[in-house]
Motif scaffolding. Structure first.
Motif, PDB file in Angstrom:
ATOM      1  N   PRO A   3       0.849  -1.196   0.000  1.00 25.68           N
ATOM      2  CA  PRO A   3       0.000   0.000   0.000  1.00 25.68           C
ATOM      3  C   PRO A   3       0.882   1.243   0.000  1.00 25.68           C
ATOM      4  CG  PRO A   3      -0.712  -1.557   1.689  1.00 25.68           C
ATOM      5  CD  PRO A   3       0.607  -2.050   1.185  1.00 25.68           C
ATOM      6  N   LEU A   4       0.428   2.301  -0.648  1.00 34.88           N
ATOM      7  CA  LEU A   4       1.267   3.492  -0.759  1.00 34.88           C
ATOM      8  C   LEU A   4       1.592   4.075   0.612  1.00 34.88           C
ATOM      9  CD1 LEU A   4       2.629   5.245  -2.913  1.00 34.88           C
ATOM     10  CD2 LEU A   4       0.687   6.809  -2.763  1.00 34.88           C
ATOM     11  N   ARG A   5       0.652   3.990   1.541  1.00 34.34           N
ATOM     12  CA  ARG A   5       0.890   4.566   2.869  1.00 34.34           C
ATOM     13  C   ARG A   5       2.094   3.934   3.571  1.00 34.34           C
ATOM     14  NH1 ARG A   5      -4.733   5.064   2.647  1.00 34.34           N
ATOM     15  NH2 ARG A   5      -5.452   7.209   3.016  1.00 34.34           N
ATOM     16  N   ASP A   6       2.450   2.716   3.183  1.00 31.91           N
ATOM     17  CA  ASP A   6       3.577   2.034   3.819  1.00 31.91           C
ATOM     18  C   ASP A   6       4.924   2.662   3.461  1.00 31.91           C
ATOM     19  OD1 ASP A   6       1.665   0.385   4.813  1.00 31.91           O
ATOM     20  OD2 ASP A   6       2.453  -1.471   3.954  1.00 31.91           O
ATOM     21  N   LYS A  16      -1.839   4.165  -7.471  1.00 30.32           N
ATOM     22  CA  LYS A  16      -1.359   4.249  -6.091  1.00 30.32           C
ATOM     23  C   LYS A  16      -1.709   5.590  -5.453  1.00 30.32           C
ATOM     24  CE  LYS A  16       0.096   0.241  -5.233  1.00 30.32           C
ATOM     25  NZ  LYS A  16      -0.463  -0.526  -4.098  1.00 30.32           N
ATOM     26  N   LEU A  17      -1.627   6.666  -6.223  1.00 24.36           N
ATOM     27  CA  LEU A  17      -1.988   7.970  -5.675  1.00 24.36           C
ATOM     28  C   LEU A  17      -3.466   8.018  -5.286  1.00 24.36           C
ATOM     29  CD1 LEU A  17      -0.009  10.490  -7.912  1.00 24.36           C
ATOM     30  CD2 LEU A  17       0.450   9.840  -5.545  1.00 24.36           C
ATOM     31  N   ALA A  18      -4.286   7.245  -5.988  1.00 24.22           N
ATOM     32  CA  ALA A  18      -5.721   7.207  -5.672  1.00 24.22           C
ATOM     33  C   ALA A  18      -5.956   6.680  -4.251  1.00 24.22           C
ATOM     34  CB  ALA A  18      -6.458   6.345  -6.682  1.00 24.22           C
ATOM     35  N   GLU A  19      -5.009   5.876  -3.728  1.00 28.62           N
ATOM     36  CA  GLU A  19      -5.163   5.324  -2.381  1.00 28.62           C
ATOM     37  C   GLU A  19      -5.078   6.396  -1.293  1.00 28.62           C
ATOM     38  OE1 GLU A  19      -2.930   1.072  -3.505  1.00 28.62           O
ATOM     39  OE2 GLU A  19      -2.198   2.310  -1.857  1.00 28.62           O
ATOM     40  N   VAL A  20      -4.364   7.488  -1.599  1.00 28.77           N
ATOM     41  CA  VAL A  20      -4.147   8.524  -0.570  1.00 28.77           C
ATOM     42  C   VAL A  20      -4.672   9.882  -1.030  1.00 28.77           C
ATOM     43  CG1 VAL A  20      -2.125   7.345   0.383  1.00 28.77           C
ATOM     44  CG2 VAL A  20      -1.817   9.049  -1.424  1.00 28.77           C
ATOM     45  N   GLU A  21      -5.494   9.877  -2.061  1.00 26.52           N
ATOM     46  CA  GLU A  21      -5.950  11.129  -2.669  1.00 26.52           C
ATOM     47  C   GLU A  21      -6.589  12.067  -1.645  1.00 26.52           C
ATOM     48  OE1 GLU A  21      -8.823  12.658  -6.339  1.00 26.52           O
ATOM     49  OE2 GLU A  21      -8.554  10.522  -5.944  1.00 26.52           O
ATOM     50  N   ALA A  22      -7.340  11.522  -0.704  1.00 27.57           N
ATOM     51  CA  ALA A  22      -8.044  12.363   0.266  1.00 27.57           C
ATOM     52  C   ALA A  22      -7.104  13.027   1.263  1.00 27.57           C
ATOM     53  CB  ALA A  22      -9.074  11.531   1.017  1.00 27.57           C
ATOM     54  N   ASP A  23      -5.859  12.568   1.345  1.00 27.09           N
ATOM     55  CA  ASP A  23      -4.929  13.065   2.359  1.00 27.09           C
ATOM     56  C   ASP A  23      -4.145  14.299   1.922  1.00 27.09           C
ATOM     57  OD1 ASP A  23      -5.742  10.865   3.780  1.00 27.09           O
ATOM     58  OD2 ASP A  23      -3.982   9.655   3.286  1.00 27.09           O
ATOM     59  N   TYR A  24      -4.186  14.633   0.624  1.00 25.72           N
ATOM     60  CA  TYR A  24      -3.301  15.679   0.112  1.00 25.72           C
ATOM     61  C   TYR A  24      -4.032  16.630  -0.830  1.00 25.72           C
ATOM     62  CZ  TYR A  24       0.217  12.556   1.998  1.00 25.72           C
ATOM     63  OH  TYR A  24       0.945  11.755   2.839  1.00 25.72           O
ATOM     64  N   ASP A  25      -3.485  17.815  -0.943  1.00 25.21           N
ATOM     65  CA  ASP A  25      -3.953  18.800  -1.917  1.00 25.21           C
ATOM     66  C   ASP A  25      -3.103  18.765  -3.176  1.00 25.21           C
ATOM     67  OD1 ASP A  25      -5.851  19.919  -0.040  1.00 25.21           O
ATOM     68  OD2 ASP A  25      -4.160  20.917   0.933  1.00 25.21           O
ATOM     69  N   VAL A  26      -1.786  18.600  -2.973  1.00 19.72           N
ATOM     70  CA  VAL A  26      -0.826  18.686  -4.069  1.00 19.72           C
ATOM     71  C   VAL A  26       0.220  17.577  -3.936  1.00 19.72           C
ATOM     72  CG1 VAL A  26       0.934  20.128  -5.191  1.00 19.72           C
ATOM     73  CG2 VAL A  26      -1.094  21.203  -4.207  1.00 19.72           C
ATOM     74  N   VAL A  27       0.557  16.967  -5.064  1.00 20.78           N
ATOM     75  CA  VAL A  27       1.675  16.021  -5.134  1.00 20.78           C
ATOM     76  C   VAL A  27       2.717  16.613  -6.071  1.00 20.78           C
ATOM     77  CG1 VAL A  27       2.418  13.699  -5.797  1.00 20.78           C
ATOM     78  CG2 VAL A  27       0.156  14.037  -4.755  1.00 20.78           C
ATOM     79  N   VAL A  28       3.971  16.638  -5.637  1.00 18.83           N
ATOM     80  CA  VAL A  28       5.072  17.110  -6.477  1.00 18.83           C
ATOM     81  C   VAL A  28       6.005  15.929  -6.734  1.00 18.83           C
ATOM     82  CG1 VAL A  28       7.031  18.691  -6.681  1.00 18.83           C
ATOM     83  CG2 VAL A  28       4.922  19.453  -5.534  1.00 18.83           C
ATOM     84  N   ILE A  29       6.180  15.586  -8.011  1.00 19.43           N
ATOM     85  CA  ILE A  29       7.015  14.429  -8.375  1.00 19.43           C
ATOM     86  C   ILE A  29       8.288  14.908  -9.049  1.00 19.43           C
ATOM     87  CG2 ILE A  29       7.131  12.257  -9.629  1.00 19.43           C
ATOM     88  CD1 ILE A  29       4.124  12.082  -9.588  1.00 19.43           C
ATOM     89  N   ASP A  30       9.425  14.556  -8.469  1.00 20.47           N
ATOM     90  CA  ASP A  30      10.722  14.837  -9.075  1.00 20.47           C
ATOM     91  C   ASP A  30      11.096  13.640  -9.938  1.00 20.47           C
ATOM     92  OD1 ASP A  30      13.166  16.029  -9.670  1.00 20.47           O
ATOM     93  OD2 ASP A  30      14.156  15.153  -7.923  1.00 20.47           O
ATOM     94  N   CYS A  31      10.945  13.795 -11.250  1.00 19.19           N
ATOM     95  CA  CYS A  31      11.166  12.677 -12.182  1.00 19.19           C
ATOM     96  C   CYS A  31      12.654  12.486 -12.474  1.00 19.19           C
ATOM     97  CB  CYS A  31      10.420  12.930 -13.489  1.00 19.19           C
ATOM     98  SG  CYS A  31       8.630  12.832 -13.333  1.00 19.19           S
TER      99      CYS A  31
END
Length: 392
Positions: free
Chosen positions: A183-186, A231-246
């Motif tokens: 799970p992503l939270r792990d 995977k982001l859908a698993e924690v979508e409610a916990d965040y406003d913004v995700v920043v991904i450093d590719c």
């Protein structure tokens, strides 16, 4: 002429030496028993973050309203970032318009996933991603930073040294691998910055690049480009913004991140070789993402912008290149560039961003010039986020 030892032995020895020295450097900066903390902010800095007058904060303090700041010499008031958030919540209750002090998304707003990309190293990609993630947290957003670069510089800026802190995994790879994903939270970790969580990176991320061709060849039914988004859908409610450093290449990790993205930020150093490299990157991106789109991948973005980085206003050729880009891409180039600054690079030596370091370490003009540049860029990006939510 004496021949070198076997190259694998030599490189391994050099890696071991460097790792040992880096660990000693980290122990000197942040001893093992020390808890890394974000500095406290002056009342003037807090007033700027909240968009109020310092005199108003002083009145709140004198009236006994809001959190109790630390009082230092000369009666100067200092607040932690958690206290700044307390002030936001308190002020929002009395605000005339919703969202005046709490800028996060509402129940009908979609998660903003910003991928920061470039094909060529040295474009300021990681520096941009780290400062953006931290500034969004300073502004009261719930932020998740994801390090998808196996070099893990984004992780290092937030206190993680991969070969010591991630011995048993803990990267996004563990959540998106084809066999027994977690799970992503792990794999999400709290940082010392209130409101900012992180998924650190290390070399394990390369396993996804190696395993995906085998999964495709086996026709296993796995769609690699949906992995990050699912995977982001698993924690979508916990965040406003995700920043991904590719990572600085267009592999399966980057394509999966781009498929999960709602926005794309391309960093560009304004020199001819870098712009030529970006041209090749854009051509390859268009071709590969076209294939992903045909296979059902999501390629609809709220916005795409080019950010000029490491900009030197007095450099004639750079100015010509910036003008060239603005003529070519128009509004897709952000109005504000990130200036080249010794303050930003010197902060990186101690594995910190400009938002973390004490400004007393620099000359006032150098610090303020660099900070104004970063704040202008990040405010412009924040406005794009708000616009995507139908505000502003």
């Amino acid at each position: 002429m004496k021949r070198e030892d076997r190259i694998d032995h030599l490189v391994g020895e050099h890696a071991a030496r460097l790792s040992e020295r880096l660990q000693a450097h980290r122990a000197q900066l942040f001893p093992p028993d020390a808890q890394r903390e974000l500095r406290k902010f002056t009342s003037g800095e807090v007033a700027d973050l909240l968009g109020v007058k310092d005199a108003y904060l002083r009145k709140l303090h004198l009236d006994g309203r809001g959190p109790e700041p630390e009082i230092r010499a000369g009666g100067r008031r200092y607040y932690s970032l958690a206290q700044v958030m307390e002030l936001r919540v308190m002020l929002e209750k009395g605000a005339k318009a919703p969202g005046t002090y709490l800028h996060g998304r509402g129940p009908d707003d979609h998660l903003q996933v910003i991928t920061v990309i470039n094909f060529k190293g040295g474009s300021g990609k990681t520096t941009t991603a780290a400062h953006l993630a931290q500034k969004m947290a300073l502004d009261g957003y719930r932020v998740l930073g994801i390090d998808l670069d196996p070099q893990a510089s984004f992780s290092a800026l937030h206190g993680f040294q991969p070969e010591f802190d991630l011995l048993d995994g803990g990267t996004l790879y563990d959540a998106i691998r084809y066999e027994d994903p977690l799970p992503l939270r792990d794999v999400i970790r709290k940082t010392y910055i209130h409101g900012l969580d992180i998924i650190p990176g290390n070399l394990d991320l390369m396993e996804f690049e190696h395993e995906t061709p085998r999964a495709l060849a086996a026709r296993s039914g796995h769609m690699f480009f949906t992995k990050v988004g699912e995977k982001l859908a698993e924690v979508e409610a916990d965040y406003d913004v995700v920043v991904i450093d590719c990572p600085p290449q267009l592999g399966f990790l980057t394509m999966s991140a781009l498929s999960a993205a709602t926005a794309v930020l391309v960093t560009v150093h304004p020199q001819m070789l870098d712009v030529m490299s970006m041209c090749q990157f854009l051509l390859m991106t268009s071709n590969l993402l076209g294939v992903v789109a045909d296979a059902g991948g999501n390629m609809q973005y709220d916005w795409l912008r080019y950010l000029v980085t490491r900009y030197e206003p007095g450099d004639g050729p750079q100015n010509q290149m910036v003008s060239f880009m603005r003529n070519l891409f128009g509004d897709h180039v952000l109005n504000h560039p990130v200036l080249k600054s010794t303050a930003i690079s010197d902060a990186g030596i101690t594995k910190q961003t400009l938002y973390e370091v004490e400004k007393s370490q620099f000359t006032r003009a150098t610090y303020e010039r660099a900070l104004e540049s970063l704040n202008s860029v990040n405010s412009e990006i924040e406005a794009l986020v708000q616009s995507a939510w139908g505000r502003g």
